[in-house]
Enzyme design. Structure first.
Site, PDB file in Angstrom:
ATOM      1  N   ASN A  32       0.827  -1.226   0.000  1.00  0.00           N
ATOM      2  CA  ASN A  32       0.000   0.000   0.000  1.00  0.00           C
ATOM      3  C   ASN A  32       0.854   1.265   0.000  1.00  0.00           C
ATOM      4  OD1 ASN A  32       0.975   0.064   2.572  1.00  0.00           O
ATOM      5  ND2 ASN A  32      -1.015   0.193   3.604  1.00  0.00           N
ATOM      6  N   SER A 125      11.278 -11.520  13.907  1.00  0.00           N
ATOM      7  CA  SER A 125      12.377 -10.678  14.362  1.00  0.00           C
ATOM      8  C   SER A 125      13.026 -11.260  15.607  1.00  0.00           C
ATOM      9  CB  SER A 125      11.783  -9.304  14.691  1.00  0.00           C
ATOM     10  OG  SER A 125      12.691  -8.551  15.424  1.00  0.00           O
ATOM     11  N   ALA A 126      14.290 -10.922  15.775  1.00  0.00           N
ATOM     12  CA  ALA A 126      15.008 -11.300  16.993  1.00  0.00           C
ATOM     13  C   ALA A 126      14.351 -10.685  18.224  1.00  0.00           C
ATOM     14  CB  ALA A 126      16.452 -10.830  16.897  1.00  0.00           C
ATOM     15  N   TYR A 150       5.177  -3.127  18.530  1.00  0.00           N
ATOM     16  CA  TYR A 150       5.682  -3.714  17.283  1.00  0.00           C
ATOM     17  C   TYR A 150       6.164  -5.144  17.533  1.00  0.00           C
ATOM     18  CZ  TYR A 150       9.194  -5.073  13.887  1.00  0.00           C
ATOM     19  OH  TYR A 150       9.930  -5.807  12.991  1.00  0.00           O
ATOM     20  N   LYS A 154       4.870  -9.164  16.263  1.00  0.00           N
ATOM     21  CA  LYS A 154       5.686 -10.239  15.672  1.00  0.00           C
ATOM     22  C   LYS A 154       5.514 -11.526  16.481  1.00  0.00           C
ATOM     23  CE  LYS A 154       7.315  -8.020  12.263  1.00  0.00           C
ATOM     24  NZ  LYS A 154       6.771  -8.328  10.932  1.00  0.00           N
ATOM     25  N   ASN A 180      19.750  -7.974  12.675  1.00  0.00           N
ATOM     26  CA  ASN A 180      19.695  -6.544  12.311  1.00  0.00           C
ATOM     27  C   ASN A 180      20.108  -6.309  10.856  1.00  0.00           C
ATOM     28  OD1 ASN A 180      19.736  -6.685  15.283  1.00  0.00           O
ATOM     29  ND2 ASN A 180      19.854  -4.459  15.152  1.00  0.00           N
ATOM     30  N   ARG A 232      25.045  -6.182  18.567  1.00  0.00           N
ATOM     31  CA  ARG A 232      23.997  -6.765  17.727  1.00  0.00           C
ATOM     32  C   ARG A 232      24.612  -7.612  16.621  1.00  0.00           C
ATOM     33  NH1 ARG A 232      21.885  -4.831  21.406  1.00  0.00           N
ATOM     34  NH2 ARG A 232      20.051  -3.467  21.553  1.00  0.00           N
ATOM     35  N   GLY A 295      14.215   0.307  26.727  1.00  0.00           N
ATOM     36  CA  GLY A 295      13.836  -0.926  26.036  1.00  0.00           C
ATOM     37  C   GLY A 295      14.995  -1.656  25.384  1.00  0.00           C
TER      38      GLY A 295
HETATM   39  P1  NAD Z   1       9.652  -1.564   5.104  1.00  0.00           P
HETATM   40  O1  NAD Z   1       8.796  -0.618   5.864  1.00  0.00           O
HETATM   41  O2  NAD Z   1      10.725  -1.002   4.237  1.00  0.00           O
HETATM   42  O3  NAD Z   1       8.741  -2.531   4.231  1.00  0.00           O
HETATM   43  C1  NAD Z   1       7.451  -2.930   4.642  1.00  0.00           C
HETATM   44  C2  NAD Z   1       6.518  -2.666   3.484  1.00  0.00           C
HETATM   45  O4  NAD Z   1       5.190  -3.048   3.879  1.00  0.00           O
HETATM   46  C3  NAD Z   1       6.444  -1.190   3.091  1.00  0.00           C
HETATM   47  O5  NAD Z   1       6.700  -1.060   1.707  1.00  0.00           O
HETATM   48  C4  NAD Z   1       5.018  -0.765   3.448  1.00  0.00           C
HETATM   49  O6  NAD Z   1       4.522   0.211   2.555  1.00  0.00           O
HETATM   50  C5  NAD Z   1       4.270  -2.085   3.376  1.00  0.00           C
HETATM   51  N1  NAD Z   1       3.054  -2.171   4.201  1.00  0.00           N
HETATM   52  C6  NAD Z   1       2.908  -1.893   5.521  1.00  0.00           C
HETATM   53  N2  NAD Z   1       1.653  -2.112   5.917  1.00  0.00           N
HETATM   54  C7  NAD Z   1       0.969  -2.563   4.825  1.00  0.00           C
HETATM   55  C8  NAD Z   1      -0.374  -2.958   4.585  1.00  0.00           C
HETATM   56  N3  NAD Z   1      -1.297  -2.926   5.550  1.00  0.00           N
HETATM   57  N4  NAD Z   1      -0.722  -3.367   3.344  1.00  0.00           N
HETATM   58  C9  NAD Z   1       0.200  -3.401   2.350  1.00  0.00           C
HETATM   59  N5  NAD Z   1       1.478  -3.021   2.508  1.00  0.00           N
HETATM   60  C10 NAD Z   1       1.858  -2.608   3.733  1.00  0.00           C
HETATM   61  O7  NAD Z   1      10.295  -2.586   6.160  1.00  0.00           O
HETATM   62  P2  NAD Z   1      11.425  -3.673   5.970  1.00  0.00           P
HETATM   63  O8  NAD Z   1      12.617  -3.248   6.758  1.00  0.00           O
HETATM   64  O9  NAD Z   1      11.583  -4.029   4.548  1.00  0.00           O
HETATM   65  O10 NAD Z   1      10.774  -4.873   6.776  1.00  0.00           O
HETATM   66  C11 NAD Z   1      10.027  -5.897   6.146  1.00  0.00           C
HETATM   67  C12 NAD Z   1       9.461  -6.814   7.206  1.00  0.00           C
HETATM   68  O11 NAD Z   1      10.513  -7.346   8.000  1.00  0.00           O
HETATM   69  C13 NAD Z   1       8.516  -6.110   8.179  1.00  0.00           C
HETATM   70  O12 NAD Z   1       7.455  -6.990   8.496  1.00  0.00           O
HETATM   71  C14 NAD Z   1       9.394  -5.882   9.391  1.00  0.00           C
HETATM   72  O13 NAD Z   1       8.645  -5.803  10.564  1.00  0.00           O
HETATM   73  C15 NAD Z   1      10.272  -7.118   9.372  1.00  0.00           C
HETATM   74  N6  NAD Z   1      11.551  -6.922  10.075  1.00  0.00           N
HETATM   75  C16 NAD Z   1      12.345  -5.872   9.745  1.00  0.00           C
HETATM   76  C17 NAD Z   1      13.526  -5.651  10.445  1.00  0.00           C
HETATM   77  C18 NAD Z   1      14.399  -4.462  10.132  1.00  0.00           C
HETATM   78  O14 NAD Z   1      15.215  -4.097  10.971  1.00  0.00           O
HETATM   79  N7  NAD Z   1      14.288  -3.851   8.959  1.00  0.00           N
HETATM   80  C19 NAD Z   1      13.899  -6.538  11.466  1.00  0.00           C
HETATM   81  C20 NAD Z   1      13.084  -7.621  11.756  1.00  0.00           C
HETATM   82  C21 NAD Z   1      11.889  -7.806  11.055  1.00  0.00           C
HETATM   83  N1  UFG Z   2      21.882   2.848  18.571  1.00  0.00           N
HETATM   84  C1  UFG Z   2      22.596   3.979  18.935  1.00  0.00           C
HETATM   85  N2  UFG Z   2      22.247   5.159  18.347  1.00  0.00           N
HETATM   86  C2  UFG Z   2      21.253   5.278  17.425  1.00  0.00           C
HETATM   87  C3  UFG Z   2      20.536   4.105  17.066  1.00  0.00           C
HETATM   88  C4  UFG Z   2      20.882   2.908  17.676  1.00  0.00           C
HETATM   89  O1  UFG Z   2      23.493   3.926  19.764  1.00  0.00           O
HETATM   90  O2  UFG Z   2      20.984   6.380  16.935  1.00  0.00           O
HETATM   91  C5  UFG Z   2      22.271   1.555  19.179  1.00  0.00           C
HETATM   92  C6  UFG Z   2      21.162   0.898  19.978  1.00  0.00           C
HETATM   93  O3  UFG Z   2      21.153   1.368  21.292  1.00  0.00           O
HETATM   94  C7  UFG Z   2      21.531  -0.592  19.842  1.00  0.00           C
HETATM   95  C8  UFG Z   2      22.178  -0.672  18.445  1.00  0.00           C
HETATM   96  O4  UFG Z   2      22.565   0.663  18.128  1.00  0.00           O
HETATM   97  O5  UFG Z   2      22.515  -0.928  20.786  1.00  0.00           O
HETATM   98  C9  UFG Z   2      21.213  -1.173  17.378  1.00  0.00           C
HETATM   99  O6  UFG Z   2      20.033  -0.385  17.403  1.00  0.00           O
HETATM  100  P1  UFG Z   2      18.947  -0.440  16.229  1.00  0.00           P
HETATM  101  O7  UFG Z   2      17.882   0.531  16.575  1.00  0.00           O
HETATM  102  O8  UFG Z   2      19.608  -0.288  14.910  1.00  0.00           O
HETATM  103  O9  UFG Z   2      18.429  -1.937  16.298  1.00  0.00           O
HETATM  104  P2  UFG Z   2      17.739  -2.737  17.481  1.00  0.00           P
HETATM  105  O10 UFG Z   2      18.606  -3.914  17.770  1.00  0.00           O
HETATM  106  O11 UFG Z   2      17.382  -1.874  18.598  1.00  0.00           O
HETATM  107  O12 UFG Z   2      16.373  -3.194  16.793  1.00  0.00           O
HETATM  108  C10 UFG Z   2      16.311  -3.617  15.415  1.00  0.00           C
HETATM  109  C11 UFG Z   2      14.933  -3.258  14.868  1.00  0.00           C
HETATM  110  C12 UFG Z   2      13.884  -4.065  15.556  1.00  0.00           C
HETATM  111  C13 UFG Z   2      14.219  -5.519  15.434  1.00  0.00           C
HETATM  112  C14 UFG Z   2      15.578  -5.806  15.975  1.00  0.00           C
HETATM  113  C15 UFG Z   2      15.972  -7.232  15.748  1.00  0.00           C
HETATM  114  O13 UFG Z   2      14.666  -1.874  15.033  1.00  0.00           O
HETATM  115  O14 UFG Z   2      12.654  -3.847  14.927  1.00  0.00           O
HETATM  116  O15 UFG Z   2      16.543  -4.968  15.310  1.00  0.00           O
HETATM  117  O16 UFG Z   2      15.762  -7.598  14.429  1.00  0.00           O
HETATM  118  F1  UFG Z   2      13.317  -6.234  16.150  1.00  0.00           F
END
Ligand code: NAD
Ligand code: UFG
Length: 339
Positions: A32, A125-126, A150, A154, A180, A232, A295
């Site tokens: 979307n 996700s982790a 969030y 998951k 990550n 991480r 967190g």
């Molecule tokens: P992203 O936001 O770049 O991609 C998600 C996509 O989903 C977007 O293009 C968004 O427009 C679309 N979307 C959201 N809600 C929708 C809906 N209701 N209908 C249709 N489309 C919708 O995020 P990403 O980093 O590519 O992550 C992809 C998936 O992996 C997500 O589910 C995210 O939670 C999961 N994930 C991401 C990370 C990370 O750090 N990037 C870590 C763990 C899990």
């Molecule tokens: N950090 C900083 N400064 C910043 C951003 C992050 O010091 O501006 C540190 C955080 O404290 C952490 C590390 O960098 O120690 C990584 O932080 P991120 O925010 O990049 O990643 P997280 O591990 O907190 O979380 C990410 C995603 C979550 C996902 C998780 C595991 O945001 O959605 O990885 O996949 F669940």
């Protein structure tokens, strides 16, 4: 196989489309565009030498819209990326997050089963491990308390998909627990494009290096880690993409329910990443130490042995590759996909 990719216009989705096509699969994207732009898909097509990927701008909560897509295509499997993912925003807007991620997935899996597609790979996700009981984290590590809505979505969606598979063994459910993801396609044409001020470390580093942010705030240097900053398991997004291609093997083998950690197995601290970035790219990243972020946990990295043993997948890229490719994307696209 013909694969429905929900959220295919996003960061991980775009990179996965490329690897799916390279492996000979056909794809259809539903997104979307709430957190992405159509331009990303245009660039994926370019990188694939002009392959046209059918795209539907549909919200996965829109049952009618989604049903039409299934009427037009017969899918072998769905890779389900669509979801909202900003941790901080989810604390401020819990209802929007629960609604989008939970309801969206309910509609999706219902429409899938009505159309005879019972194979799904889910982006988990982790974060489901909370503050992990075991390091390195194996899939047997008990799930923990998620500190934000969030993460809760998951964890709960993992339970929902597990129950669906238990009730109907025709389903094959693969839960991929990403660590990550950072990095970008080596072309520098696609990459991570966060809205506003980045929450995550690597986009904050690249935006600082490119001059959009003044300095990186390092959230805490008093954790029980080798230098006091959070550790991480960073994984190159292209490796993450190939993990999805590999996960199709679990579906082909009809594993029922399968869970895999998708990481490299190496932990890097915030300062390790800053140093690796500076070394790989020859640019400075000014930073200062700030208080801990609510967190956050000290250490999170996985044991990825199960994915290697069962899927034949393991990460190919190291931290320097990730830093180089993240920077290549950022410096060539200082404003992301906007011109
Ligand atoms: P992203 O936001 O770049 O991609 C998600 C996509 O989903 C977007 O293009 C968004 O427009 C679309 N979307 C959201 N809600 C929708 C809906 N209701 N209908 C249709 N489309 C919708 O995020 P990403 O980093 O590519 O992550 C992809 C998936 O992996 C997500 O589910 C995210 O939670 C999961 N994930 C991401 C990370 C990370 O750090 N990037 C870590 C763990 C899990
Ligand atoms: N950090 C900083 N400064 C910043 C951003 C992050 O010091 O501006 C540190 C955080 O404290 C952490 C590390 O960098 O120690 C990584 O932080 P991120 O925010 O990049 O990643 P997280 O591990 O907190 O979380 C990410 C995603 C979550 C996902 C998780 C595991 O945001 O959605 O990885 O996949 F669940």
């Amino acid at each position: 196989m013909k694969i429905l990719v929900t959220g295919g216009a996003g960061f991980i989705g775009t990179h996965t489309l490329i690897e799916l096509h390279k492996a000979g699969h056909e794809t259809v994207v539903v997104d979307n565009l709430v957190n992405s732009q159509k331009e990303s898909l245009k660039r994926v097509s370019e990188l694939l030498g002009g392959v046209e990927i059918p795209f539907y701008q549909v919200d996965i909560r829109d049952r009618e819209g989604l049903t039409k897509v299934f009427q037009e295509h017969k899918f072998d499997a769905c890779i389900h990326f669509a979801g909202l993912k900003a941790v901080g925003e989810s604390v401020a807007k819990p209802l929007e997050y629960y609604e989008n991620n939970m309801s969206g997935t309910f509609v999706l899996i219902d429409v899938m089963r009505q159309n005879g597609c019972k194979n799904i790979i889910f982006s988990s996700s982790a974060t489901v491990y909370g503050d992990p009981a075991i390091i390195p984290i194996t899939e047997e590590c008990p799930k923990g308390h998620c500190t934000n809505p969030y993460g809760q979505t998951k964890s709960m969606l993992e339970e929902v998909l597990t129950d669906v598979q238990k009730a109907d063994p025709e389903w094959n459910v693969v839960l991929l627990r990403y660590f990550n993801p950072i990095g970008a396609h080596k072309s520098g044409r696609i990459g991570e494009n966060p809205n506003g001020i980045p929450n995550n470390l690597m986009p904050y580093i690249t935006q600082t290096a490119v001059g959009k942010r003044q300095e990186l705030g390092v959230f805490g240097n008093d954790y029980p880690t080798h230098d006091g900053t959070g550790v991480r398991d960073y994984i190159h997004v292209v490796d993450l993409a190939t993990a999805h291609v590999a996960a199709l093997k679990a579906i082909a083998e009809k594993k029922g329910l399968a869970i895999y950690n998708i990481g490299t197995g190496h932990g890097y601290s915030v300062l390790d990443v800053v140093n690796a970035f500076e070394k790989a790219n020859g640019v400075k990243v000014p930073y200062s130490i700030k208080p801990r972020r609510a967190g956050d946990i000290a250490t999170c990295y996985c044991n990825p042995a199960k994915a290697l043993a069962e899927l034949g997948w393991e990460a190919q890229y190291g931290i320097e590759d990730m830093c180089r490719d993240s920077w290549n994307w950022q410096k060539n696209n200082p404003n992301g996909y906007e011109a």
